[in-house]
Scaffold this motif. Structure first.
Motif, mmCIF file in Angstrom:
data_model
loop_
_atom_site.group_PDB
_atom_site.id
_atom_site.type_symbol
_atom_site.label_atom_id
_atom_site.label_comp_id
_atom_site.label_asym_id
_atom_site.label_seq_id
_atom_site.Cartn_x
_atom_site.Cartn_y
_atom_site.Cartn_z
ATOM 1 N N GLY A 202 0.769 -1.181 -0.039
ATOM 2 C CA GLY A 202 -0.201 0.105 0.006
ATOM 3 C C GLY A 202 0.766 1.140 0.135
ATOM 4 N N GLU A 203 1.983 1.166 0.758
ATOM 5 C CA GLU A 203 2.971 2.249 0.766
ATOM 6 C C GLU A 203 3.338 2.633 -0.658
ATOM 7 N N ALA A 204 3.921 1.350 -1.222
ATOM 8 C CA ALA A 204 4.367 1.472 -2.559
ATOM 9 C C ALA A 204 3.476 2.219 -3.470
ATOM 10 N N TYR A 205 2.340 2.017 -3.654
ATOM 11 C CA TYR A 205 1.227 2.539 -4.548
ATOM 12 C C TYR A 205 1.152 4.103 -4.108
ATOM 13 N N CYS A 206 0.918 4.368 -2.808
ATOM 14 C CA CYS A 206 1.015 5.909 -2.341
ATOM 15 C C CYS A 206 2.371 6.603 -2.948
ATOM 16 N N LEU A 207 3.422 6.024 -2.726
ATOM 17 C CA LEU A 207 4.845 6.488 -3.299
ATOM 18 C C LEU A 207 4.544 6.779 -4.806
ATOM 19 N N GLY A 208 4.089 5.743 -5.661
ATOM 20 C CA GLY A 208 4.154 5.950 -7.007
ATOM 21 C C GLY A 208 3.100 7.206 -7.451
ATOM 22 N N ASN A 209 1.891 7.294 -6.894
ATOM 23 C CA ASN A 209 1.203 8.268 -7.103
ATOM 24 C C ASN A 209 1.936 9.631 -6.588
ATOM 25 N N LEU A 210 2.379 9.613 -5.471
ATOM 26 C CA LEU A 210 3.041 10.974 -4.948
ATOM 27 C C LEU A 210 4.008 11.384 -5.793
ATOM 28 N N GLY A 211 4.778 10.307 -6.609
ATOM 29 C CA GLY A 211 5.937 10.721 -7.865
ATOM 30 C C GLY A 211 5.179 11.302 -8.758
ATOM 31 N N MET A 212 3.929 10.748 -9.298
ATOM 32 C CA MET A 212 3.269 11.345 -10.372
ATOM 33 C C MET A 212 2.807 12.765 -10.213
ATOM 34 N N ILE A 213 2.081 12.993 -8.852
ATOM 35 C CA ILE A 213 1.830 14.401 -8.643
ATOM 36 C C ILE A 213 2.810 15.304 -8.598
ATOM 37 N N LEU A 214 3.987 14.918 -7.878
ATOM 38 C CA LEU A 214 4.942 15.701 -7.835
ATOM 39 C C LEU A 214 5.433 16.441 -9.228
ATOM 40 N N ALA A 215 5.603 15.206 -10.002
ATOM 41 C CA ALA A 215 5.972 15.473 -11.529
ATOM 42 C C ALA A 215 5.145 16.487 -11.977
ATOM 43 N N GLU A 216 3.737 16.285 -11.794
ATOM 44 C CA GLU A 216 2.880 17.500 -12.420
ATOM 45 C C GLU A 216 3.193 18.836 -11.786
ATOM 46 N N TYR A 217 3.449 18.842 -10.585
ATOM 47 C CA TYR A 217 3.939 20.263 -10.078
ATOM 48 C C TYR A 217 5.379 20.644 -10.518
ATOM 49 N N GLY A 218 6.097 19.923 -11.219
ATOM 50 C CA GLY A 218 7.333 20.128 -11.655
ATOM 51 C C GLY A 218 8.420 19.752 -10.725
ATOM 52 N N ASP A 219 8.352 19.236 -9.598
ATOM 53 C CA ASP A 219 9.402 18.720 -8.644
ATOM 54 C C ASP A 219 10.169 17.419 -9.351
ATOM 55 N N LYS A 220 11.028 17.458 -10.241
ATOM 56 C CA LYS A 220 11.435 16.449 -10.960
ATOM 57 C C LYS A 220 12.339 15.560 -10.052
ATOM 58 N N LEU A 221 13.108 16.275 -9.169
ATOM 59 C CA LEU A 221 14.002 15.311 -8.236
ATOM 60 C C LEU A 221 13.116 14.529 -7.189
ATOM 61 N N THR A 222 12.338 15.113 -6.595
ATOM 62 C CA THR A 222 11.702 14.362 -5.381
ATOM 63 C C THR A 222 10.579 13.318 -6.276
ATOM 64 N N SER A 223 10.108 13.820 -7.359
ATOM 65 C CA SER A 223 9.190 12.736 -8.045
ATOM 66 C C SER A 223 9.893 11.586 -8.607
ATOM 67 N N GLU A 224 11.224 11.827 -8.947
ATOM 68 C CA GLU A 224 11.978 10.489 -9.494
ATOM 69 C C GLU A 224 12.084 9.687 -8.016
ATOM 70 N N LYS A 225 12.482 10.367 -6.993
ATOM 71 C CA LYS A 225 12.785 9.535 -5.649
ATOM 72 C C LYS A 225 11.586 9.078 -5.297
ATOM 73 N N ARG A 226 10.467 9.259 -5.348
ATOM 74 C CA ARG A 226 9.206 8.739 -5.022
ATOM 75 C C ARG A 226 9.059 7.563 -5.930
ATOM 76 N N ILE A 227 9.007 7.624 -7.078
ATOM 77 C CA ILE A 227 8.885 6.530 -8.129
ATOM 78 C C ILE A 227 9.592 5.625 -7.874
ATOM 79 N N ASN A 228 11.087 5.795 -7.739
ATOM 80 C CA ASN A 228 12.046 4.838 -7.490
ATOM 81 C C ASN A 228 11.909 3.959 -6.156
ATOM 82 N N GLN A 229 11.400 4.805 -5.285
ATOM 83 C CA GLN A 229 11.112 3.774 -3.946
ATOM 84 C C GLN A 229 9.916 3.168 -4.209
ATOM 85 N N ALA A 230 8.921 3.272 -4.938
ATOM 86 C CA ALA A 230 7.596 2.592 -5.162
ATOM 87 C C ALA A 230 8.151 1.349 -6.005
ATOM 88 N N ILE A 231 8.926 1.444 -6.826
ATOM 89 C CA ILE A 231 9.609 0.489 -7.764
ATOM 90 C C ILE A 231 10.192 -0.516 -7.089
#
Length: 604
Positions: A202-231
């Motif tokens: 469940g945490e993984a899916y949350c991290l993945g969605n947070l990554g997508m949301i942050l990418a929409e905001y333009g926060d590239k660095l944090t977005s990639e970090k969240r996506i990679n944690q989810a993966i």
């Protein structure tokens, strides 16, 4: 992705333990079979075994079969909790079959009995299934309303997994709607709940969605970090499908922001992962993404290479504009290659001519003139041949695009789509709708191999397509073993009711004929009704010409109230065709949610 998350998260703590132990799909199948055996071995008295089936059974026909048994037993005992659960099971069966309207009926029925039982947890469960179904039908407004209702109820319970799932799904819906602030708030809240109970996936899916949301905001660095944690977490549980989806999503986001190199990296990672685990949808999507990226990077050769791979995995036309653009890309590439060859030949010929002139201007003057004339003739011929081949390539690609589009849309609708880029909904004051359904399909599906089942359905539906074309009808769609077509659209006709009845009779005659070896001999029932409808297409992907309105629902009820080997028509259709077809009056029959209707059997 969201509905899959809920189905995995929701039903029980036992299911959580099962998932965290890494149990494979074969063991889950074994568990489903064991529950069925336990149910029958206890004299069909313990309904808890049927209640647990939904945690492990993914076959919609099996869910339908045991859901009907479950509902019948629960109704006999007036067990409200079990009645609610049985309706959930039947709702999922129809949802997996693609019949969202019918699924929604069962989920609302489940809510009614959950409220009657007084169980807050059961009510929250029903609200989530309703919200998920609205989400699947792209009705985000209703989906968000029912997610909020489920959250309000589940906040009063101690079921953290269910509450976290509802909150996560609501956040995912807000992300789809582009409401980033709300999406971020809900997903972060769900993450805190899953962290508190140490629910890693469940945490993984949350991290993945947070990554997508942050990418929409333009926060590239944090977005990639969240996506990679989810993966990293999802890889532990072998959840490769969402990983590939996350990577494709990130690639699309950066492509929209014109950060093509970052988009390229994500798309390539998605393709590598999908190829390794045979995820065909993701392979197709990643190849298409790479094709578009390389096209924008002015690398037509690479773009064409990945587009061809995309075509290999694509099951149907997804976007006609993309097909036409790639056809143009292919043509431009081949034109440039042929032009380079012509230019090279002309350049070499010119050098040879100048050298000859320098060596002997007078002696070989006549030879030079003849050579120039010959070269011009060859060049003219080559250019003529080249233009002819190029035009042929363009015409073939255009025809291929047209054929693919006309396979899924009527010609008039396709022309409107190409002309305006969209299609308006059309109302038809009178159309005739036909439904077919095979007898005992669900039980038979469990007894024969999937290959034989698909081969048999294909055998029948191919002939139905021929009959539909013969009478100028429009095939709408197939849903499992049900075939749906209509007359009087997309062009209105006066005799559509007669044409549909004739088609129905030919379909029934074909069903009764002896079949080749290996083809299952089904029995079939047919329902027909005439009335007003609305027709059109919705969405931007996987276009499908569809029809809506009460007429469609009543035609479906005519089919479900028919009998094997017979064609059941409504009183409305009867009044139109009665002078040409002999019918048998059945009486006035009540149909679910539609009141009393007069029905007739076609004779002969």
């Amino acid at each position: 992705m969201k509905n899959l998350v809920f189905f995995f998260l929701y039903f029980s703590i036992f299911n959580l333990a099962l998932a965290q132990s890494g149990e494979e799909s074969g063991q889950i199948r074994f568990k489903a079979d064991s529950l069925k055996q336990l149910y029958y071995s206890t004299g069909e008295k313990n309904l808890d075994y049927l209640n647990s089936l939904i945690e492990f059974e993914a076959n919609p026909d099996s869910l339908l079969k045991y859901g009907e048994i479950y509902l019948e037993k629960a109704l006999e005992g007036s067990l409200d909790n079990h009645i609610a659960s049985a309706n959930i099971m039947l709702g999922y069966a129809y949802k997996f079959k693609g019949d969202l309207s019918k699924a929604l009926e069962y989920f609302f029925e489940s809510l009614k009995y959950a409220q009657k039982s007084g169980s807050m947890r059961a009510q929250g469960r029903s609200y989530i299934t309703i919200a998920d179904t609205y989400s699947a039908s792209e009705n985000s407004q209703n989906a968000s309303i029912y997610y909020r209702k489920s959250i309000e109820i589940l906040e009063q319970e101690s079921d953290s997994i269910s509450l976290g799932s509802a909150i996560f799904n609501a956040g995912d819906e807000y992300l789809k709607m582009g409401k980033l602030d709300s999406a971020l708030s809900f997903v972060e809240r769900a993450q805190l709940i899953f962290e508190a109970i140490n629910f890693e996936i469940g945490e993984a899916y949350c991290l993945g969605n947070l990554g997508m949301i942050l990418a929409e905001y333009g926060d590239k660095l944090t977005s990639e970090k969240r996506i990679n944690q989810a993966i990293e977490i999802l890889e532990k549980y072998h959840e490769y499908y969402p990983i590939s989806d996350y990577l494709n999503y990130m690639s699309n986001i950066y492509l929209d922001k014109r950060d093509r190199q970052t988009a390229l990296g994500y798309a390539q990672r998605s393709l590598d992962l999908a190829s390794k685990y045979g995820l065909k949808d993701q392979i197709s999507e990643a190849n298409l993404l790479l094709s578009v990226i390389y096209e924008q990077l002015n690398n037509p050769a690479k773009a064409l290479e990945f587009y061809k791979k995309h075509i290999q995995y694509r099951d149907s036309v997804k976007n006609i504009q993309a097909v036409q653009e790639m056809a143009n890309l292919r043509t431009d590439y081949e034109v440039s290659q042929k032009q380079a060859e012509v230019d090279l030949l002309e350049s070499e010929a010119t050098i040879a001519t100048l050298r000859a002139k320098r060596q002997t201007m007078v002696l070989y003057g006549v030879v030079v003139v003849l050579l120039l004339v010959a070269l011009l003739a060859i060049g003219a011929y080559r250019r003529f041949k080249f233009e002819k081949e190029t035009n042929k390539i363009i015409e073939e690609e255009k025809n291929r695009s047209e054929e693919l589009l006309l396979n899924i849309l009527p010609e008039e609708i396709a022309d409107e789509l190409k002309l305006y880029g969209k299609v308006k909904a059309h109302r038809f004051n009178s159309a005739t709708v036909l439904f077919t359904d095979f007898k005992s399909f669900s039980s038979m599906a469990e007894e024969i191999s999937p290959e034989q089942l698909v081969e048999s359905i294909d055998y029948y539906f191919k002939e139905f397509d021929v009959i539909t074309d013969k009478y100028g009808l429009e095939k709408i769609k197939t849903i499992g073993d049900s075939y749906m077509c209509a007359g009087g659209l997309p062009t209105e006709t006066e005799r559509h009711a007669f044409d549909v009845v004739k088609a129905g009779k030919e379909m029934m005659d074909f069903i009764k004929k002896p079949k080749p070896e290996g083809i299952v001999q089904f029995e079939m029932r047919i329902g027909i009704h005439t009335g007003p409808i609305v027709a059109g297409i919705v969405g931007v992907k996987k276009w499908q010409y569809d029809i809506w309105g009460d007429t469609v629902n009543i035609a479906s009820r005519m089919e479900s109230n028919s009998e094997e080997g017979k064609i059941n028509i409504s009183g409305t259709t009867y009044e139109i065709i009665k002078d040409e077809f002999e019918c048998e009056y059945r009486g006035s029959i009540e149909i679910k949610n539609r009141g009393i209707w007069e029905m007739y059997f076609l004779k002969g």
